[in-house]
Structure formats: C-alpha cells, structure tokens
Design a protein around this motif. Structure first.
Motif, PDB file in Angstrom:
ATOM      1  N   VAL A 137       0.837  -1.202   0.000  1.00 36.56           N
ATOM      2  CA  VAL A 137       0.000   0.000   0.000  1.00 36.56           C
ATOM      3  C   VAL A 137       0.868   1.246   0.000  1.00 36.56           C
ATOM      4  CG1 VAL A 137      -1.579   1.370   1.403  1.00 36.56           C
ATOM      5  CG2 VAL A 137      -2.048  -1.041   1.021  1.00 36.56           C
ATOM      6  N   VAL A 138       1.895   1.256   0.817  1.00 36.55           N
ATOM      7  CA  VAL A 138       2.807   2.409   0.851  1.00 36.55           C
ATOM      8  C   VAL A 138       3.490   2.578  -0.499  1.00 36.55           C
ATOM      9  CG1 VAL A 138       4.897   3.333   1.911  1.00 36.55           C
ATOM     10  CG2 VAL A 138       3.163   2.231   3.339  1.00 36.55           C
ATOM     11  N   GLY A 139       3.869   1.461  -1.128  1.00 36.94           N
ATOM     12  CA  GLY A 139       4.557   1.538  -2.415  1.00 36.94           C
ATOM     13  C   GLY A 139       3.674   2.082  -3.526  1.00 36.94           C
ATOM     14  N   ALA A 143       3.026   6.203  -6.094  1.00 40.25           N
ATOM     15  CA  ALA A 143       2.693   6.557  -7.477  1.00 40.25           C
ATOM     16  C   ALA A 143       1.533   7.543  -7.520  1.00 40.25           C
ATOM     17  CB  ALA A 143       2.344   5.291  -8.266  1.00 40.25           C
ATOM     18  N   TRP A 144       0.531   7.332  -6.670  1.00 39.79           N
ATOM     19  CA  TRP A 144      -0.624   8.228  -6.655  1.00 39.79           C
ATOM     20  C   TRP A 144      -0.249   9.618  -6.150  1.00 39.79           C
ATOM     21  CZ3 TRP A 144      -3.838  10.258  -2.569  1.00 39.79           C
ATOM     22  CH2 TRP A 144      -5.037  10.805  -3.031  1.00 39.79           C
ATOM     23  N   ALA A 145       0.701   9.685  -5.225  1.00 43.06           N
ATOM     24  CA  ALA A 145       1.097  10.963  -4.632  1.00 43.06           C
ATOM     25  C   ALA A 145       2.094  11.725  -5.492  1.00 43.06           C
ATOM     26  CB  ALA A 145       1.686  10.737  -3.238  1.00 43.06           C
ATOM     27  N   THR A 146       2.665  11.091  -6.520  1.00 43.32           N
ATOM     28  CA  THR A 146       3.631  11.770  -7.377  1.00 43.32           C
ATOM     29  C   THR A 146       2.940  12.889  -8.154  1.00 43.32           C
ATOM     30  OG1 THR A 146       4.884   9.717  -7.633  1.00 43.32           O
ATOM     31  CG2 THR A 146       5.291  11.469  -9.242  1.00 43.32           C
ATOM     32  N   ILE A 204      -2.959   6.829 -21.608  1.00 43.35           N
ATOM     33  CA  ILE A 204      -3.747   5.850 -20.856  1.00 43.35           C
ATOM     34  C   ILE A 204      -2.864   5.131 -19.836  1.00 43.35           C
ATOM     35  CG2 ILE A 204      -4.967   3.650 -21.064  1.00 43.35           C
ATOM     36  CD1 ILE A 204      -6.105   4.698 -23.730  1.00 43.35           C
ATOM     37  N   LEU A 205      -1.643   4.772 -20.252  1.00 40.56           N
ATOM     38  CA  LEU A 205      -0.710   4.135 -19.319  1.00 40.56           C
ATOM     39  C   LEU A 205      -0.368   5.068 -18.162  1.00 40.56           C
ATOM     40  CD1 LEU A 205       1.818   2.371 -21.733  1.00 40.56           C
ATOM     41  CD2 LEU A 205       0.084   1.285 -20.293  1.00 40.56           C
ATOM     42  N   VAL A 206      -0.095   6.327 -18.466  1.00 44.98           N
ATOM     43  CA  VAL A 206       0.305   7.291 -17.449  1.00 44.98           C
ATOM     44  C   VAL A 206      -0.811   7.490 -16.425  1.00 44.98           C
ATOM     45  CG1 VAL A 206       0.974   9.680 -17.025  1.00 44.98           C
ATOM     46  CG2 VAL A 206       1.888   8.473 -19.006  1.00 44.98           C
ATOM     47  N   VAL A 207      -2.023   7.739 -16.901  1.00 40.28           N
ATOM     48  CA  VAL A 207      -3.132   8.035 -15.995  1.00 40.28           C
ATOM     49  C   VAL A 207      -3.565   6.786 -15.225  1.00 40.28           C
ATOM     50  CG1 VAL A 207      -5.506   8.893 -15.879  1.00 40.28           C
ATOM     51  CG2 VAL A 207      -3.875   9.948 -17.447  1.00 40.28           C
ATOM     52  N   THR A 208      -3.551   5.628 -15.877  1.00 43.35           N
ATOM     53  CA  THR A 208      -3.900   4.387 -15.176  1.00 43.35           C
ATOM     54  C   THR A 208      -2.889   4.086 -14.088  1.00 43.35           C
ATOM     55  OG1 THR A 208      -4.945   3.515 -17.178  1.00 43.35           O
ATOM     56  CG2 THR A 208      -4.369   1.932 -15.463  1.00 43.35           C
ATOM     57  N   TRP A 209      -1.610   4.261 -14.396  1.00 39.39           N
ATOM     58  CA  TRP A 209      -0.547   4.028 -13.402  1.00 39.39           C
ATOM     59  C   TRP A 209      -0.706   4.938 -12.192  1.00 39.39           C
ATOM     60  CZ3 TRP A 209       3.263   7.587 -11.932  1.00 39.39           C
ATOM     61  CH2 TRP A 209       4.282   7.089 -11.126  1.00 39.39           C
ATOM     62  N   GLY A 211      -3.595   6.426 -11.252  1.00 41.05           N
ATOM     63  CA  GLY A 211      -4.934   6.420 -10.680  1.00 41.05           C
ATOM     64  C   GLY A 211      -5.344   5.146  -9.982  1.00 41.05           C
ATOM     65  N   PHE A 212      -4.772   3.987 -10.370  1.00 41.70           N
ATOM     66  CA  PHE A 212      -5.261   2.748  -9.789  1.00 41.70           C
ATOM     67  C   PHE A 212      -4.954   2.593  -8.297  1.00 41.70           C
ATOM     68  CE2 PHE A 212      -0.975   1.041 -10.240  1.00 41.70           C
ATOM     69  CZ  PHE A 212      -0.902   0.088  -9.236  1.00 41.70           C
ATOM     70  N   PRO A 213      -3.877   3.205  -7.735  1.00 43.05           N
ATOM     71  CA  PRO A 213      -3.661   3.033  -6.280  1.00 43.05           C
ATOM     72  C   PRO A 213      -4.819   3.549  -5.435  1.00 43.05           C
ATOM     73  CG  PRO A 213      -1.649   3.822  -7.329  1.00 43.05           C
ATOM     74  CD  PRO A 213      -2.723   3.895  -8.359  1.00 43.05           C
ATOM     75  N   PHE A 214      -5.404   4.673  -5.812  1.00 49.66           N
ATOM     76  CA  PHE A 214      -6.544   5.188  -5.045  1.00 49.66           C
ATOM     77  C   PHE A 214      -7.720   4.224  -5.101  1.00 49.66           C
ATOM     78  CE2 PHE A 214     -10.504   7.632  -4.886  1.00 49.66           C
ATOM     79  CZ  PHE A 214     -10.365   8.245  -3.648  1.00 49.66           C
ATOM     80  N   ILE A 215      -7.972   3.642  -6.272  1.00 53.96           N
ATOM     81  CA  ILE A 215      -9.049   2.660  -6.407  1.00 53.96           C
ATOM     82  C   ILE A 215      -8.751   1.429  -5.552  1.00 53.96           C
ATOM     83  CG2 ILE A 215     -10.378   1.297  -8.043  1.00 53.96           C
ATOM     84  CD1 ILE A 215     -10.629   4.294  -8.483  1.00 53.96           C
ATOM     85  N   ALA A 216      -7.501   0.965  -5.596  1.00 51.55           N
ATOM     86  CA  ALA A 216      -7.130  -0.238  -4.851  1.00 51.55           C
ATOM     87  C   ALA A 216      -7.306  -0.047  -3.352  1.00 51.55           C
ATOM     88  CB  ALA A 216      -5.683  -0.620  -5.176  1.00 51.55           C
ATOM     89  N   VAL A 217      -6.856   1.078  -2.826  1.00 54.21           N
ATOM     90  CA  VAL A 217      -6.969   1.331  -1.395  1.00 54.21           C
ATOM     91  C   VAL A 217      -8.431   1.497  -0.989  1.00 54.21           C
ATOM     92  CG1 VAL A 217      -6.373   2.955   0.442  1.00 54.21           C
ATOM     93  CG2 VAL A 217      -4.657   2.304  -1.247  1.00 54.21           C
ATOM     94  N   SER A 218      -9.226   2.130  -1.834  1.00 50.14           N
ATOM     95  CA  SER A 218     -10.653   2.292  -1.531  1.00 50.14           C
ATOM     96  C   SER A 218     -11.366   0.945  -1.529  1.00 50.14           C
ATOM     97  CB  SER A 218     -11.300   3.231  -2.553  1.00 50.14           C
ATOM     98  OG  SER A 218     -10.699   4.506  -2.541  1.00 50.14           O
ATOM     99  N   VAL A 219     -11.050   0.093  -2.506  1.00 48.17           N
ATOM    100  CA  VAL A 219     -11.643  -1.244  -2.539  1.00 48.17           C
ATOM    101  C   VAL A 219     -11.185  -2.059  -1.333  1.00 48.17           C
ATOM    102  CG1 VAL A 219     -11.682  -3.422  -3.823  1.00 48.17           C
ATOM    103  CG2 VAL A 219     -11.941  -1.253  -5.037  1.00 48.17           C
TER     104      VAL A 219
END
Length: 337
Positions: A137-139, A143-146, A204-209, A211-219
C-alpha cells in the motif's frame, strides 16, 4: 434496634436524593440563536470558502462565455456581449468535435482500466498478510502521490524516440518474439509521441498508473467492512472465486464502485497536465482534448478567453450530467436497502 416503621410502610430506607443538585438539573438549551439556525451558522464558514473559491469563479466563467474577451479587455476595455456566438462557433468547429471524441474515448477506456486494475490489486492486498499488504500500500500510494507534471516528464523520457528506455527494451527482445507479438522487430527511433493514437496510448498508461492506487486502497477499505463469515459460507458451498466476487463482493461494494467511477470519470475528463507534456505543448491539434482545447483558445495569440470559457462550460455541463446520473443511481440503491 432497627426502625421498622419505614419497612412497614413499604418505603425505602435509603435517603431520598437531594433536590437542587447541579448533576440532577435538566439540561438547558443554549441561549442566543434559535436551534434551527445553529447548523446553518456552523456551515456558513465552509459555504463562504466554497462560494469564494468555486462558485464565484464558475459564475465568472459562465458570464465570460457570452462575451468577447481578448487583449483589449485584459487591458481594461469593457467586455462586449456576443450572446451565443461563442457556442455557435464552437459547435461549428471540427476541432471541437475531435477534442470531444478524444475526451470521451480516453475517459471511458481509462476509467475501465483503472477500475479493473484497482479492484484486482485491492482484492490482492486484502488476501495478503498484514505486513506485506501495508508494504505494498505504501509503495503504490507513492505513485498516486507523485505530482502529475513529474510523472508525465518521466513517462515522456521513457517513450522518447531516440533515448527512451521503451524502444531499447523492445529492441532487446528476440526478433522472433517481437515479430510474433508486434509484427516487427526494429524499434529504433519509434516516434511514440508524434501521432494522436500513440500519444493517447501512452496517456492511458500514465493516468492508469497514477490512478489505480486510489481505487485499490478504496476497494481494500470496502473489503475490510465485509464479514468474513460470508466468504467462509461461500467456500463451504463450493463457490468459485469469480462467483464469490459477483454474488458477495460486487453487490456489497456497489456504492463504493459507483463513487469511484464518478470520481475517476471527473478526473479523466479533466486531464490536462499529462497530455500537455506528452504532446509537447499545443502544436499537435489532432491530439487535443477539451481541457487542452480550452487552454489553447484562452491563452493562444491572440487570446480568445470567451471561446475558452465556452469550452470549459460545455465540459462542466457534461461532468454535471454524468455525476447527476451516478448520484441518482447511488440514491436509488440506498433507498432499496
């Protein structure tokens, strides 16, 4: 000898509570404002901040969209009202429809990829041990905080035609393998960021990379709220992982998914920084989305801020409609429950 008179009368031998004590006094209502005014008074500071930072600029943008605002108006000349002229020109512009198409297609594809990847990672984190889950999660949150500008510059360097690591890695593959996967083996000087299609593939690669951490932590947070007994019962009944997801996880996390889809849609419709960096500015007009198109119209030479404001209003209306539809679905789901 004990006094039996009290017992004979059916009374209690304990002393009666003293009257007039502070602890036994009924609570008093706060003096001053009426009770119905207090919640609004507490909300007033927040409403003032929202009005000053959001609603007033939004109002100014709408007003500007009906005006002709250029260099003369910036220097102090009163703006000239042009009615719906900006919107008429906008709807007649081929570049507007190209930008709208790019915006919608990019948002749909990116939201789908982000939600799928984020959900899979969230389920993986839920099934890992506590220490490993915390470490990952920290790792991924790094990416999301960059900052968007920093990540966009890094990805632009990676896909650079001459010195990018992507072309180097593809050239390092065996020729037969590269031919099998991509139909070619020579990737030297591949200009990924010249054509709109490949620019959006990288975007798409840039935004997915990012954006997905926020989705993962929320799920992951949503999965923590589901009782483990439900999954234990599914395992006892012999349900597969896929059936368990659709019959237990998805229905219980549907409100979470709805909110995440709304947020992801809003964020992806408004993508600007990453596209600006990857496309190398505003020279590639075929790669415009609505945000970049609005920026170009408002700050090009000569500036057409009225036209830029009209594009921003259209983008805002699209997002409001999408948000209203999803919020209505969320409310319906809660009413059914």
């Amino acid at each position: 000898m004990a006094d039996t008179s009290t017992i004979a009368r059916g009374g209690d031998s304990s002393p009666a509570p003293a009257r007039g004590r502070r602890g036994s006094a009924p609570p008093r209502k706060p003096s001053g404002l009426p009770a119905w005014v207090v919640p609004y008074a507490l909300l007033l500071p927040g409403l003032v901040v929202i009005g000053g930072l959001l609603l007033y600029p939004l109002y100014q943008m709408v007003v500007m969209s009906f005006q002709n605002v250029g260099l003369r108006q910036i220097r102090g000349v009163p703006a000239e009202s042009v009615g719906l002229e900006n919107y008429e020109k906008l709807l007649e512009s081929e570049l507007f429809w190209t930008s709208l198409r790019n915006t919608v297609v990019f948002a749909v594809v990116t939201v789908a990829f982000t939600m799928i990847l984020g959900t899979l990672v969230g389920i993986l984190l839920h099934n890992l041990g506590k220490k490993m889950s915390t470490f990952l999660v920290v790792g991924i949150m790094a990416a999301w905080a960059t900052p968007a500008i920093a990540s966009a510059i890094i990805w632009r360097w990676m896909f650079d035609a001459e010195s990018g690591i992507i072309n180097w890695a593809l050239n390092a593959l065996p020729d037969w393998f590269s031919e099998l996967l991509f139909g070619r083996s020579d990737w030297a000087g591949e200009p990924w960021l010249n054509e709109p299609f490949t620019i959006y593939l990288v975007l798409i690669l840039v935004v997915t990379w990012a954006g997905f951490p926020f989705i993962a932590v929320s799920v992951l947070a949503g999965l923590k709220s589901i009782s483990a007994e439900l999954y234990e019962a599914a395992r006892v009944d012999g349900a597969s992982a896929w059936r368990t997801f659709w019959k237990i996880t998805f229905p219980l996390l549907k409100p979470v998914f709805s909110v995440l889809i709304v947020l992801s849609t809003i964020w992806n419709f408004k993508v600007f920084t990453q596209l600006f960096v990857l496309a190398g500015g505003t020279s590639n007009r075929e790669a415009f989305n609505l945000s970049l198109y609005s920026f170009t119209q408002a700050f090009s030479a000569p500036p057409k801020m009225g036209m830029g404001a009209a594009i921003a209003v259209v983008l805002t209306l699209i997002l409001l409609v999408i948000t209203a539809v999803y919020v209505r679905q969320i409310v319906k789901t809660e009413d059914v429950r």
